[in-house]
Design a protein around this motif. Structure first.
Motif, PDB file in Angstrom:
ATOM      1  N   LYS A 190      95.464  73.377  33.278  1.00  0.00           N
ATOM      2  CA  LYS A 190      95.631  74.564  32.441  1.00  0.00           C
ATOM      3  C   LYS A 190      94.419  75.492  32.504  1.00  0.00           C
ATOM      4  O   LYS A 190      94.555  76.703  32.540  1.00  0.00           O
ATOM      5  N   LYS A 191      93.228  74.920  32.574  1.00  0.00           N
ATOM      6  CA  LYS A 191      92.005  75.732  32.566  1.00  0.00           C
ATOM      7  C   LYS A 191      91.868  76.598  33.815  1.00  0.00           C
ATOM      8  O   LYS A 191      91.209  77.613  33.797  1.00  0.00           O
ATOM      9  N   ASP A 192      92.496  76.191  34.910  1.00  0.00           N
ATOM     10  CA  ASP A 192      92.395  76.931  36.165  1.00  0.00           C
ATOM     11  C   ASP A 192      93.594  77.825  36.440  1.00  0.00           C
ATOM     12  O   ASP A 192      93.651  78.474  37.482  1.00  0.00           O
ATOM     13  N   HIS A 193      94.533  77.876  35.522  1.00  0.00           N
ATOM     14  CA  HIS A 193      95.765  78.627  35.744  1.00  0.00           C
ATOM     15  C   HIS A 193      95.526  80.136  35.704  1.00  0.00           C
ATOM     16  O   HIS A 193      94.827  80.646  34.841  1.00  0.00           O
ATOM     17  N   GLU A 194      96.094  80.823  36.650  1.00  0.00           N
ATOM     18  CA  GLU A 194      96.060  82.286  36.711  1.00  0.00           C
ATOM     19  C   GLU A 194      97.494  82.786  36.821  1.00  0.00           C
ATOM     20  O   GLU A 194      98.252  82.317  37.655  1.00  0.00           O
ATOM     21  N   THR A 224      94.659  87.834  41.568  1.00  0.00           N
ATOM     22  CA  THR A 224      93.450  87.472  40.820  1.00  0.00           C
ATOM     23  C   THR A 224      92.998  86.066  41.182  1.00  0.00           C
ATOM     24  O   THR A 224      91.802  85.808  41.356  1.00  0.00           O
ATOM     25  N   ALA A 225      93.945  85.134  41.312  1.00  0.00           N
ATOM     26  CA  ALA A 225      93.597  83.759  41.670  1.00  0.00           C
ATOM     27  C   ALA A 225      92.929  83.688  43.025  1.00  0.00           C
ATOM     28  O   ALA A 225      91.933  82.978  43.213  1.00  0.00           O
ATOM     29  N   ILE A 226      93.433  84.447  44.002  1.00  0.00           N
ATOM     30  CA  ILE A 226      92.844  84.465  45.348  1.00  0.00           C
ATOM     31  C   ILE A 226      91.442  85.062  45.308  1.00  0.00           C
ATOM     32  O   ILE A 226      90.499  84.516  45.917  1.00  0.00           O
ATOM     33  N   LEU A 227      91.270  86.165  44.586  1.00  0.00           N
ATOM     34  CA  LEU A 227      89.943  86.801  44.508  1.00  0.00           C
ATOM     35  C   LEU A 227      88.934  85.892  43.831  1.00  0.00           C
ATOM     36  O   LEU A 227      87.768  85.803  44.249  1.00  0.00           O
ATOM     37  N   LYS A 228      89.355  85.154  42.798  1.00  0.00           N
ATOM     38  CA  LYS A 228      88.454  84.198  42.132  1.00  0.00           C
ATOM     39  C   LYS A 228      88.123  83.042  43.057  1.00  0.00           C
ATOM     40  O   LYS A 228      86.973  82.596  43.119  1.00  0.00           O
ATOM     41  N   ALA A 229      89.105  82.549  43.794  1.00  0.00           N
ATOM     42  CA  ALA A 229      88.877  81.432  44.711  1.00  0.00           C
ATOM     43  C   ALA A 229      87.894  81.814  45.818  1.00  0.00           C
ATOM     44  O   ALA A 229      87.104  80.982  46.274  1.00  0.00           O
ATOM     45  N   ARG A 230      87.921  83.060  46.227  1.00  0.00           N
ATOM     46  CA  ARG A 230      86.995  83.526  47.278  1.00  0.00           C
ATOM     47  C   ARG A 230      85.648  83.961  46.724  1.00  0.00           C
ATOM     48  O   ARG A 230      84.763  84.341  47.472  1.00  0.00           O
ATOM     49  N   GLY A 231      85.502  83.941  45.401  1.00  0.00           N
ATOM     50  CA  GLY A 231      84.237  84.290  44.776  1.00  0.00           C
ATOM     51  C   GLY A 231      83.988  85.787  44.681  1.00  0.00           C
ATOM     52  O   GLY A 231      82.878  86.210  44.404  1.00  0.00           O
TER      53      GLY A 231
END
Length: 88
Positions: A69-73, A78-85
């Protein structure tokens, strides 16, 4: 297993086991493993299966697992941009 996980498992077991106090510990763990859909040898049952099943046992079937749940986007971009930093 470290002490934190032992304490967490015991706390979770205690509250649910009190509701089925007519069962001995092995019977109760067998019941939990069957509810969780675990089909392998009971000796191979991990504490993770018990902990997550006990956490989710009385929740809505559509509710997310607490650890995920804490990592859910909601938004894939947005999830891809966060994963790539790129964004935080």
């Amino acid at each position: 297993m470290n002490q934190h996980r032992i304490n967490e498992l015991l706390d979770l077991l205690k509250s649910d086991w009190l509701q089925d106090s007519d069962l001995n510990l092995l019977e109760f763990i067998t019941k939990l493993s069957q509810e969780a859909g675990y089909k392998d040898d009971l000796a191979k049952l991990t504490d993770d299966v018990l902990i997550y099943h006990l956490k989710m046992r009385n929740s809505d079937s559509k509710e997310q697992i607490p650890g995920l749940k804490k990592d859910h986007e909601e938004d894939f971009k947005t999830a891809i941009l966060k994963a790539r930093g790129i964004i935080s």
